[in-house]
Write a protein that holds these residues in place. Sequence first.
Motif, PDB file in Angstrom:
ATOM      1  N   LEU A   1       4.053   2.213   2.556  1.00  0.00           N
ATOM      2  CA  LEU A   1       5.273   3.509   2.006  1.00  0.00           C
ATOM      3  C   LEU A   1       4.606   4.494   1.622  1.00  0.00           C
ATOM      4  O   LEU A   1       3.604   4.783   1.103  1.00  0.00           O
ATOM      5  CB  LEU A   1       5.677   2.550   0.886  1.00  0.00           C
ATOM      6  CG  LEU A   1       6.948   3.422   0.020  1.00  0.00           C
ATOM      7  CD1 LEU A   1       8.082   3.388   1.015  1.00  0.00           C
ATOM      8  CD2 LEU A   1       7.290   2.488  -1.200  1.00  0.00           C
ATOM      9  N   VAL A   2       5.147   5.677   2.205  1.00  0.00           N
ATOM     10  CA  VAL A   2       4.797   7.062   2.005  1.00  0.00           C
ATOM     11  C   VAL A   2       5.784   8.000   1.178  1.00  0.00           C
ATOM     12  O   VAL A   2       6.920   7.952   1.715  1.00  0.00           O
ATOM     13  CB  VAL A   2       4.248   7.891   3.256  1.00  0.00           C
ATOM     14  CG1 VAL A   2       4.083   9.342   3.040  1.00  0.00           C
ATOM     15  CG2 VAL A   2       3.124   7.173   4.032  1.00  0.00           C
ATOM     16  N   ALA A  44      11.527   3.841  -8.318  1.00  0.00           N
ATOM     17  CA  ALA A  44      12.496   3.149  -7.930  1.00  0.00           C
ATOM     18  C   ALA A  44      12.649   2.889  -6.488  1.00  0.00           C
ATOM     19  O   ALA A  44      12.887   1.727  -6.185  1.00  0.00           O
ATOM     20  CB  ALA A  44      13.878   4.097  -8.208  1.00  0.00           C
ATOM     21  N   THR A  45      11.768   3.666  -5.744  1.00  0.00           N
ATOM     22  CA  THR A  45      11.662   3.434  -4.356  1.00  0.00           C
ATOM     23  C   THR A  45      10.666   2.241  -4.218  1.00  0.00           C
ATOM     24  O   THR A  45      10.896   1.227  -3.430  1.00  0.00           O
ATOM     25  CB  THR A  45      11.110   4.673  -3.432  1.00  0.00           C
ATOM     26  OG1 THR A  45      12.056   5.666  -3.598  1.00  0.00           O
ATOM     27  CG2 THR A  45      11.031   4.380  -2.032  1.00  0.00           C
ATOM     28  N   VAL A  46       9.772   2.388  -4.894  1.00  0.00           N
ATOM     29  CA  VAL A  46       8.656   1.331  -4.799  1.00  0.00           C
ATOM     30  C   VAL A  46       9.342  -0.148  -5.313  1.00  0.00           C
ATOM     31  O   VAL A  46       9.181  -1.106  -4.897  1.00  0.00           O
ATOM     32  CB  VAL A  46       7.428   1.629  -5.536  1.00  0.00           C
ATOM     33  CG1 VAL A  46       6.659   0.396  -5.898  1.00  0.00           C
ATOM     34  CG2 VAL A  46       6.575   2.748  -4.956  1.00  0.00           C
ATOM     35  N   ARG A  63       0.763  -1.202   0.218  1.00  0.00           N
ATOM     36  CA  ARG A  63      -0.035   0.179   0.121  1.00  0.00           C
ATOM     37  C   ARG A  63       0.836   1.117   0.070  1.00  0.00           C
ATOM     38  O   ARG A  63       1.782   1.464   0.852  1.00  0.00           O
ATOM     39  CB  ARG A  63      -0.844   0.185   1.334  1.00  0.00           C
ATOM     40  CG  ARG A  63      -1.724  -1.312   1.298  1.00  0.00           C
ATOM     41  CD  ARG A  63      -2.494  -1.280   2.702  1.00  0.00           C
ATOM     42  NE  ARG A  63      -3.206  -2.616   3.001  1.00  0.00           N
ATOM     43  CZ  ARG A  63      -2.775  -3.692   3.568  1.00  0.00           C
ATOM     44  NH1 ARG A  63      -1.419  -3.752   3.841  1.00  0.00           N
ATOM     45  NH2 ARG A  63      -3.287  -4.706   3.543  1.00  0.00           N
ATOM     46  N   VAL A  64       0.625   2.083  -0.984  1.00  0.00           N
ATOM     47  CA  VAL A  64       1.610   3.235  -1.122  1.00  0.00           C
ATOM     48  C   VAL A  64       0.828   4.550  -1.074  1.00  0.00           C
ATOM     49  O   VAL A  64      -0.518   4.668  -1.542  1.00  0.00           O
ATOM     50  CB  VAL A  64       2.329   3.233  -2.754  1.00  0.00           C
ATOM     51  CG1 VAL A  64       3.011   4.374  -2.689  1.00  0.00           C
ATOM     52  CG2 VAL A  64       3.216   1.864  -2.714  1.00  0.00           C
ATOM     53  N   PHE A  65       1.081   5.632  -0.559  1.00  0.00           N
ATOM     54  CA  PHE A  65       0.489   6.853  -0.381  1.00  0.00           C
ATOM     55  C   PHE A  65       1.391   8.026  -0.926  1.00  0.00           C
ATOM     56  O   PHE A  65       2.506   8.210  -0.176  1.00  0.00           O
ATOM     57  CB  PHE A  65       0.067   7.253   1.149  1.00  0.00           C
ATOM     58  CG  PHE A  65      -1.039   8.168   1.424  1.00  0.00           C
ATOM     59  CD1 PHE A  65      -2.222   8.126   1.200  1.00  0.00           C
ATOM     60  CD2 PHE A  65      -0.292   9.530   1.241  1.00  0.00           C
ATOM     61  CE1 PHE A  65      -3.263   9.237   1.348  1.00  0.00           C
ATOM     62  CE2 PHE A  65      -1.321  10.655   1.304  1.00  0.00           C
ATOM     63  CZ  PHE A  65      -2.536  10.397   1.541  1.00  0.00           C
ATOM     64  N   VAL A  66       0.941   8.689  -1.909  1.00  0.00           N
ATOM     65  CA  VAL A  66       1.612   9.958  -2.436  1.00  0.00           C
ATOM     66  C   VAL A  66       1.103  11.135  -1.658  1.00  0.00           C
ATOM     67  O   VAL A  66       0.202  11.515  -1.753  1.00  0.00           O
ATOM     68  CB  VAL A  66       1.538   9.822  -3.977  1.00  0.00           C
ATOM     69  CG1 VAL A  66       2.516  11.109  -4.227  1.00  0.00           C
ATOM     70  CG2 VAL A  66       1.989   8.544  -4.530  1.00  0.00           C
ATOM     71  N   ASP A  67       2.239  11.733  -0.799  1.00  0.00           N
ATOM     72  CA  ASP A  67       1.983  12.846  -0.070  1.00  0.00           C
ATOM     73  C   ASP A  67       2.361  14.152  -0.663  1.00  0.00           C
ATOM     74  O   ASP A  67       3.474  14.298  -1.142  1.00  0.00           O
ATOM     75  CB  ASP A  67       2.747  12.637   1.181  1.00  0.00           C
ATOM     76  CG  ASP A  67       1.986  13.426   2.361  1.00  0.00           C
ATOM     77  OD1 ASP A  67       0.992  13.912   2.331  1.00  0.00           O
ATOM     78  OD2 ASP A  67       2.776  13.724   3.553  1.00  0.00           O
ATOM     79  N   ALA A  68       1.217  15.042  -0.823  1.00  0.00           N
ATOM     80  CA  ALA A  68       1.523  16.382  -1.488  1.00  0.00           C
ATOM     81  C   ALA A  68       0.451  17.315  -0.821  1.00  0.00           C
ATOM     82  O   ALA A  68      -0.506  17.021  -0.280  1.00  0.00           O
ATOM     83  CB  ALA A  68       1.283  16.369  -2.891  1.00  0.00           C
TER      84      ALA A  68
END
Length: 228
Positions: free
Chosen positions: A183-184, A196-198, A129-134
């Motif tokens: 992962l944030v 690349a991080t994912v 589960r990935v969260f893109v923070d902005a």
Amino acid sequence: MGKPRAFTIGIAGGSGSGKTSLARALVGMIGPRECAWLDHDSYYRDLAHLPPAVRAETNFDHPDSLDNALLARHVHELRHGRAVERPNYDFATHSRTAATRRVEPRPLVVCEGILLLAVPELRDSFDLRVFVDAPADVRVLRRLQRDIAERGRTVDSVVHQYMQTVRPMHERFVEPARATADLVLDWRHEPVQWAATVLATLRGMTASAAARPTAAGAVVAEAAAEAT
């Protein structure tokens, strides 16, 4: 031992945070032959039975505006090697078209959407589960540009929707779901850096999943090696 299942990734975050850019970067790095991609936006409920004025006032930022059960079923089918027919949604009319898009099973299933982690039945569908923070100002400017260029909206209609539903639903559903992410990612990085991080995270997860084999292990390892 049965056939290894696909590895599933859910990418969430506020509207305009960069979820789609990350999904595209991941597919670009791994290759479309190895990735199945589903977007939550395609699963909005068909409102063709309602008058246009009523459709326009629907709260599209609430989880109930989407057919989450269908998306969860499609993720399950792809995970187990079966193709699905993804709906096609017309944002101009707030209705589904008659045609669907066939999505073939692949070793990696990537799904992106604002509310993916806010809906338990969807959140539980993903191995990562990935969260893109902005920040809010970045998100609203990106949304304004997108909705005018791609969805035929006016500035007034975008601002009205943001104030009436996007902002309050973000605070109620999207932001709290950040705590459920594995992962944030920081918005200040480029999508290729996010990808690349994912991939590095996936490489570690698939390498340690001997008791729960997936079909993505070799694919992820190769793509992660090329990205470093």
